[in-house]
Design a protein around this motif. Structure first.
Motif, PDB file in Angstrom:
ATOM      1  N   HIS A 104      -5.596 -14.754  17.518  1.00  0.00           N
ATOM      2  CA  HIS A 104      -4.462 -14.031  18.385  1.00  0.00           C
ATOM      3  C   HIS A 104      -4.640 -14.931  19.870  1.00  0.00           C
ATOM      4  O   HIS A 104      -3.727 -14.966  20.484  1.00  0.00           O
ATOM      5  CB  HIS A 104      -4.907 -12.834  18.760  1.00  0.00           C
TER       6      HIS A 104
ATOM      7  N   ALA B  39       2.733  -4.383   3.426  1.00  0.00           N
ATOM      8  CA  ALA B  39       1.743  -5.092   4.312  1.00  0.00           C
ATOM      9  C   ALA B  39       2.094  -6.769   4.003  1.00  0.00           C
ATOM     10  O   ALA B  39       2.139  -7.375   5.099  1.00  0.00           O
ATOM     11  CB  ALA B  39       0.401  -4.885   3.853  1.00  0.00           C
TER      12      ALA B  39
ATOM     13  N   GLU C 168      -9.808 -14.219  12.388  1.00  0.00           N
ATOM     14  CA  GLU C 168     -10.129 -13.919  13.982  1.00  0.00           C
ATOM     15  C   GLU C 168     -11.376 -14.457  14.110  1.00  0.00           C
ATOM     16  O   GLU C 168     -12.096 -13.589  15.010  1.00  0.00           O
ATOM     17  CB  GLU C 168      -9.740 -12.784  14.428  1.00  0.00           C
TER      18      GLU C 168
ATOM     19  N   TYR D 212       0.875  -1.187   0.061  1.00  0.00           N
ATOM     20  CA  TYR D 212      -0.086  -0.153   0.036  1.00  0.00           C
ATOM     21  C   TYR D 212       0.897   1.271  -0.013  1.00  0.00           C
ATOM     22  O   TYR D 212       1.294   1.331   0.982  1.00  0.00           O
ATOM     23  CB  TYR D 212      -1.007   0.024   1.332  1.00  0.00           C
TER      24      TYR D 212
ATOM     25  N   PRO E 123       2.410 -10.618  15.326  1.00  0.00           N
ATOM     26  CA  PRO E 123       1.669  -9.331  16.115  1.00  0.00           C
ATOM     27  C   PRO E 123       0.689  -8.736  15.096  1.00  0.00           C
ATOM     28  O   PRO E 123       0.695  -8.778  14.081  1.00  0.00           O
ATOM     29  CB  PRO E 123       3.078  -8.863  16.265  1.00  0.00           C
ATOM     30  N   ASN E 124      -0.118  -7.627  15.611  1.00  0.00           N
ATOM     31  CA  ASN E 124      -0.947  -6.728  15.108  1.00  0.00           C
ATOM     32  C   ASN E 124      -0.201  -6.007  14.100  1.00  0.00           C
ATOM     33  O   ASN E 124       1.105  -5.575  14.162  1.00  0.00           O
ATOM     34  CB  ASN E 124      -1.365  -5.459  16.084  1.00  0.00           C
ATOM     35  N   GLY E 125      -0.718  -5.867  12.841  1.00  0.00           N
ATOM     36  CA  GLY E 125      -0.116  -5.322  11.886  1.00  0.00           C
ATOM     37  C   GLY E 125       0.835  -6.127  10.960  1.00  0.00           C
ATOM     38  O   GLY E 125       1.478  -5.563  10.158  1.00  0.00           O
ATOM     39  N   SER E 126       1.088  -7.398  11.275  1.00  0.00           N
ATOM     40  CA  SER E 126       2.230  -8.331  10.671  1.00  0.00           C
ATOM     41  C   SER E 126       1.632  -8.839   9.150  1.00  0.00           C
ATOM     42  O   SER E 126       2.551  -9.310   8.437  1.00  0.00           O
ATOM     43  CB  SER E 126       2.335  -9.454  11.566  1.00  0.00           C
ATOM     44  N   GLY E 127       0.367  -8.632   8.879  1.00  0.00           N
ATOM     45  CA  GLY E 127       0.204  -8.818   7.461  1.00  0.00           C
ATOM     46  C   GLY E 127      -0.781  -9.939   7.213  1.00  0.00           C
ATOM     47  O   GLY E 127      -1.228 -10.251   6.148  1.00  0.00           O
ATOM     48  N   LYS E 128      -1.446 -10.624   8.386  1.00  0.00           N
ATOM     49  CA  LYS E 128      -2.240 -11.710   8.308  1.00  0.00           C
ATOM     50  C   LYS E 128      -3.422 -11.541   7.473  1.00  0.00           C
ATOM     51  O   LYS E 128      -3.779 -12.181   6.599  1.00  0.00           O
ATOM     52  CB  LYS E 128      -2.527 -12.427   9.651  1.00  0.00           C
ATOM     53  N   SER E 129      -4.230 -10.316   7.777  1.00  0.00           N
ATOM     54  CA  SER E 129      -5.553 -10.305   7.124  1.00  0.00           C
ATOM     55  C   SER E 129      -5.219  -9.877   5.551  1.00  0.00           C
ATOM     56  O   SER E 129      -5.770 -10.481   4.849  1.00  0.00           O
ATOM     57  CB  SER E 129      -6.352  -8.895   7.821  1.00  0.00           C
ATOM     58  N   THR E 130      -4.161  -9.088   5.377  1.00  0.00           N
ATOM     59  CA  THR E 130      -3.819  -8.887   4.060  1.00  0.00           C
ATOM     60  C   THR E 130      -3.467  -9.989   3.355  1.00  0.00           C
ATOM     61  O   THR E 130      -3.879  -9.994   2.254  1.00  0.00           O
ATOM     62  CB  THR E 130      -2.587  -7.657   4.057  1.00  0.00           C
TER      63      THR E 130
ATOM     64  N   VAL F 285       3.810   1.234   2.238  1.00  0.00           N
ATOM     65  CA  VAL F 285       3.727   0.027   3.288  1.00  0.00           C
ATOM     66  C   VAL F 285       3.689  -1.420   2.768  1.00  0.00           C
ATOM     67  O   VAL F 285       2.993  -1.630   1.607  1.00  0.00           O
ATOM     68  CB  VAL F 285       2.566   0.151   4.046  1.00  0.00           C
TER      69      VAL F 285
END
Ligand SMILES: Nc1ncnc2c1ncn2[C@@H]1O[C@H](COP(=O)(O)OP(=O)(O)OP(=O)(O)O)[C@@H](O)[C@H]1O
Length: 253
Positions: free
Chosen positions: A205, A16, A174, A11, A35-42, A14
């Motif tokens: 998580h 991601a 999640e 992005y 961790p949060n923001g590590s790219g899992k959802s992306t 970024v």
């Protein structure tokens, strides 16, 4: 059955997801953590075609075009999103039936020329949707509008909708978020049962859920894979401990 090679989603500046190699085997329940923001959802978004991505993805050895939700659906990839995607005024059953509507007869022509066949198909879709709701313990609320259901119930309706699309694999983002301990345990039992027939990628998580369910775990940090292997081994890996803010990963939580 699914193999991703060098998958990237950027992005602007970024990164991601940055050159991720990952795979899902037949029958497997794969944990995808980080961790949060590590790219899992992306990464899940890339696999189900809802974001532009580069790299290669193969399903059963066949290349799948990236950036196309229709191609991902055709290749049997179903996604359950982090936030429930139910239609509030439709009943739980109707919300599930919607998931099977891309199969078989649809549209005005089908309704006009093949009316009987269409009704037969509708009945079989409703039966299948109802059986899926029963399997998930939601038979009692099948007729209730989605807006009257609890958050946890709406997440299960989403899962049921993904299941009736007869996918080859399911990506779960999640599913335990917002659930209490007993709801999470109930969900774990359901996912174990569903996994007998369906390979799944599980982003979560709650490490207790991941370690009790997953055959293998892939760990992302800042968009790249930092570990991959059996849950016990992976959570003791120094690279994973570093990724999780320098502390040991609590397998019970
Ligand atoms: N639409 C977007 N536009 C710009 N940046 C984005 C977008 N979506 C995600 N990002 C960024 O990409 C990175 C990865 O985000 P992503 O949501 O995939 O992480 P995650 O591991 O799923 O996090 P979480 O565990 O908090 O859900 C983050 O830096 C995030 O801020």
């Amino acid at each position: 059955m699914l193999r991703a090679e060098g998958v990237s989603v950027h992005y602007g500046g970024v990164r991601a997801v940055d050159g991720v190699d990952a795979h899902l085997d037949e029958g497997e329940l794969l944990g995808l953590i980080g961790p949060n923001g590590s790219g899992k959802s992306t990464l899940l978004n890339a696999l189900c075609g809802v974001v532009a991505a580069s790299g290669k993805v193969r399903i059963d050895g066949r290349p799948m075009p990236l950036g196309s939700p229709a191609a991902a659906r055709r290749n049997g990839i179903a996604r359950v999103f982090q936030v429930p995607q139910t239609y509030p005024e439709l009943s739980a059953l109707e919300n599930v039936v919607v998931g099977s509507h891309e199969q078989g007869l649809v549209g005005v022509a089908g309704a006009w020329f093949r009316r009987r066949a269409m009704w037969r198909l509708e009945r079989s879709r409703c039966r299948e949707a109802m059986e899926t709701l029963e399997m998930l313990g939601l038979a009692d609320v099948a007729a209730a509008p989605a807006e009257s259901l609890s958050y946890g119930q709406r997440r299960l309706v989403d899962l049921a909708r993904a299941m009736v699309a007869q996918p080859r694999l399911v990506l779960l983002d999640e599913p335990s978020a917002g659930l209490n301990d007993s709801e999470t345990e109930h969900l774990g039992g359901l996912l174990r049962t569903i996994n007998r027939d369906l390979p799944m990628v599980l982003v979560d998580h709650k490490m207790g859920l991941i370690t009790s369910l997953c055959h293998r775990v892939t760990v992302l940090d800042t968009g790249t894979v930092v570990a991959d292997g059996p849950p016990g081994e992976v959570l003791a890996d120094p690279a994973v401990i570093r990724a999780y803010l320098g502390g040991p990963v609590d397998a019970e939580s």
